[in-house]
Design a protein around this motif. Structure first.
Motif, short mmCIF file in Angstrom:
data_model
loop_
_atom_site.label_atom_id
_atom_site.label_comp_id
_atom_site.label_asym_id
_atom_site.label_seq_id
_atom_site.Cartn_x
_atom_site.Cartn_y
_atom_site.Cartn_z
N VAL A 167 0.63 -1.35 -0.03
CA VAL A 167 0.03 -0.06 0.07
C VAL A 167 0.84 1.27 0.03
CG1 VAL A 167 -1.77 1.35 1.27
CG2 VAL A 167 -1.95 -0.99 1.21
N GLU A 168 0.59 2.15 -0.91
CA GLU A 168 1.40 3.37 -0.91
C GLU A 168 0.19 4.62 -0.42
OE1 GLU A 168 4.72 5.57 -3.57
OE2 GLU A 168 3.40 3.84 -4.55
N VAL A 169 0.52 5.36 0.22
CA VAL A 169 -0.48 6.56 0.83
C VAL A 169 0.08 7.85 0.38
CG1 VAL A 169 -1.46 7.57 2.64
CG2 VAL A 169 -1.28 5.00 2.63
N TYR A 170 -0.62 8.69 -0.37
CA TYR A 170 -0.44 10.09 -0.72
C TYR A 170 -1.19 11.13 0.22
CZ TYR A 170 1.92 8.05 -4.71
OH TYR A 170 2.79 7.25 -5.39
N ASP A 171 -0.47 11.79 0.89
CA ASP A 171 -1.35 12.79 1.88
C ASP A 171 -1.07 14.40 1.14
OD1 ASP A 171 -1.88 14.38 3.87
OD2 ASP A 171 -0.06 14.30 5.20
N GLY A 223 -5.45 -3.51 -6.21
CA GLY A 223 -5.82 -3.14 -7.70
C GLY A 223 -5.14 -4.17 -8.61
N HIS A 224 -4.16 -3.76 -9.37
CA HIS A 224 -3.23 -4.62 -9.97
C HIS A 224 -1.71 -4.40 -9.65
CE1 HIS A 224 -6.76 -6.68 -11.86
NE2 HIS A 224 -7.43 -5.37 -12.00
N GLY A 225 -0.85 -5.18 -9.94
CA GLY A 225 0.42 -4.87 -9.92
C GLY A 225 1.07 -5.09 -8.33
N SER A 226 2.36 -4.77 -8.16
CA SER A 226 2.91 -4.99 -6.91
C SER A 226 2.34 -3.84 -5.80
CB SER A 226 4.24 -4.85 -6.99
OG SER A 226 4.65 -3.30 -7.32
N VAL A 227 1.88 -2.72 -6.12
CA VAL A 227 1.29 -1.49 -5.27
C VAL A 227 0.02 -1.11 -5.73
CG1 VAL A 227 1.82 0.77 -4.41
CG2 VAL A 227 3.79 -0.81 -4.96
N THR A 228 -0.85 -0.85 -4.65
CA THR A 228 -2.31 -0.10 -4.70
C THR A 228 -2.03 1.11 -4.21
OG1 THR A 228 -4.58 -0.12 -4.67
CG2 THR A 228 -3.17 -1.35 -2.68
N ALA A 229 -2.55 2.37 -4.53
CA ALA A 229 -2.40 3.81 -4.13
C ALA A 229 -3.55 4.13 -3.47
CB ALA A 229 -2.10 4.64 -5.03
N LEU A 230 -3.38 4.91 -2.13
CA LEU A 230 -4.43 5.47 -1.55
C LEU A 230 -4.35 7.15 -1.53
CD1 LEU A 230 -7.21 5.60 0.06
CD2 LEU A 230 -5.60 4.94 2.29
N ALA A 231 -4.96 7.85 -2.27
CA ALA A 231 -4.94 9.34 -2.07
C ALA A 231 -5.88 9.88 -1.03
CB ALA A 231 -4.94 9.91 -3.66
N ILE A 232 -5.27 10.58 -0.22
CA ILE A 232 -6.13 10.99 1.08
C ILE A 232 -6.09 12.50 1.05
CG2 ILE A 232 -6.32 11.38 3.30
CD1 ILE A 232 -5.11 8.65 3.67
N GLY A 233 -7.15 13.16 0.85
CA GLY A 233 -7.07 14.77 0.78
C GLY A 233 -7.64 15.27 -0.61
N ASN A 289 -2.86 16.80 1.35
CA ASN A 289 -3.18 18.10 2.22
C ASN A 289 -2.18 18.15 3.26
OD1 ASN A 289 -5.27 19.24 0.54
ND2 ASN A 289 -6.58 18.04 1.72
N HIS A 290 -0.99 17.28 3.44
CA HIS A 290 0.07 17.23 4.41
C HIS A 290 -0.56 17.53 5.75
CE1 HIS A 290 1.88 18.13 0.77
NE2 HIS A 290 1.83 19.45 0.75
N ARG A 291 -1.53 16.68 6.34
CA ARG A 291 -2.01 16.48 7.43
C ARG A 291 -1.79 15.13 8.35
NH1 ARG A 291 -8.09 18.47 5.91
NH2 ARG A 291 -7.57 20.75 5.28
N ILE A 292 -1.21 14.36 7.74
CA ILE A 292 -1.34 12.92 8.24
C ILE A 292 0.08 12.76 9.04
CG2 ILE A 292 -1.41 10.50 7.93
CD1 ILE A 292 -3.26 11.06 5.70
N ASN A 293 0.40 12.28 10.08
CA ASN A 293 1.55 12.10 10.49
C ASN A 293 2.15 10.52 10.89
OD1 ASN A 293 2.65 14.59 11.19
ND2 ASN A 293 0.95 14.96 12.30
N SER A 294 0.90 9.79 10.85
CA SER A 294 1.36 8.16 10.79
C SER A 294 -0.15 7.42 10.34
CB SER A 294 1.38 7.71 12.18
OG SER A 294 0.41 7.86 13.02
N ILE A 295 0.13 6.15 9.78
CA ILE A 295 -1.11 5.52 9.48
C ILE A 295 -0.94 3.89 9.97
CG2 ILE A 295 -1.32 6.48 7.21
CD1 ILE A 295 0.61 4.34 5.72
N ARG A 296 -2.01 3.49 10.42
CA ARG A 296 -1.96 2.01 10.56
C ARG A 296 -2.95 1.21 9.53
NH1 ARG A 296 -0.89 -1.17 14.80
NH2 ARG A 296 -0.53 0.64 16.09
#
Length: 208
Positions: free
Chosen positions: A130-134, A198-208, A136-143
């Motif tokens: 999982v790859e997370v895109y922040d 999704g498909h491939g080695s990484v799925t993305a989550l865009a937040i904001g 709005n620059h608000r997130i300091n950690s993810i679980r």
């Protein structure tokens, strides 16, 4: 076809009939205007049409071919409400779309890029990182919590110091992501997001 999609097509057609060029963006960093990074989780978008306001406040649109998982739609800068329509063929050809995203790029947040997923809810049997895109620059950690490649329920916390955080070497067959704004160790209040892959080695989550 949705109303927004119809309006986008009519807008482009009107420009062509009038012989007016679409206004192309130039390099314009800062000022709350950002370029779009299109993340094709579904692996089915071969082009995208972006419609919205540019750095000059003009309503514009542009089509890009998107052959990769990560596609930098560079040279065009956007702000405010932006619509992204994904097509199963190149050149944004035809009326059928395979995904659409409607985002708000805040003029109060700086940065060069804004991540958009073409379809963030795609079921799959594969396991992925999982790859997370922040945005709005608000997130300091993810679980991240879910079933791993061995079908065992696990969870792990990551600090997220930057815009882009890859939870490397942890593989998920569908998971939830808790985003924490107040701590770097996954404590306190959080906002939960679902990721089904999704498909491939990484799925993305865009937040904001």
């Amino acid at each position: 076809m949705t109303l927004r999609k119809k309006l986008a097509v009519l807008f482009c057609s009107a420009l062509a009939v009038l012989g007016l060029p679409m206004l192309q963006g130039t390099a314009y960093a800062g000022g709350g205007n950002r370029q779009i990074l299109l993340l094709d989780n579904a692996n089915n978008a071969y082009s995208v049409l972006v419609v919205g306001s540019n750095q000059y406040g003009s309503r514009v649109s542009h089509c890009w071919n998107t052959p990769y998982f990560k596609n930098e739609l560079s040279g065009w800068w956007w702000t405010g409400n932006v619509d992204v329509y994904s097509y199963p063929v190149g050149g944004c050809d035809g009326s059928d779309i395979v995904g659409e995203s409607h985002v708000y790029i805040s003029p109060n947040v700086s940065g060069d890029w804004y991540a958009v997923t073409n379809n963030p809810r795609v079921s799959t049997t594969a396991t992925q990182q999982v790859e997370v895109y922040d945005n709005n620059h608000r997130i300091n950690s993810i679980r991240i919590m879910g079933f791993n490649q061995d079908d065992i329920w696990v969870s792990q916390c990551w600090a997220t110091p930057g815009w882009d955080t890859l939870a490397a070497n942890w593989w998920w067959g569908g998971a939830s992501v808790d985003a924490y704004a107040s701590s770097t160790n996954c404590t306190g209040d959080y906002q939960r997001y679902g990721v089904t892959g999704g498909h491939g080695s990484v799925t993305a989550l865009a937040i904001g």
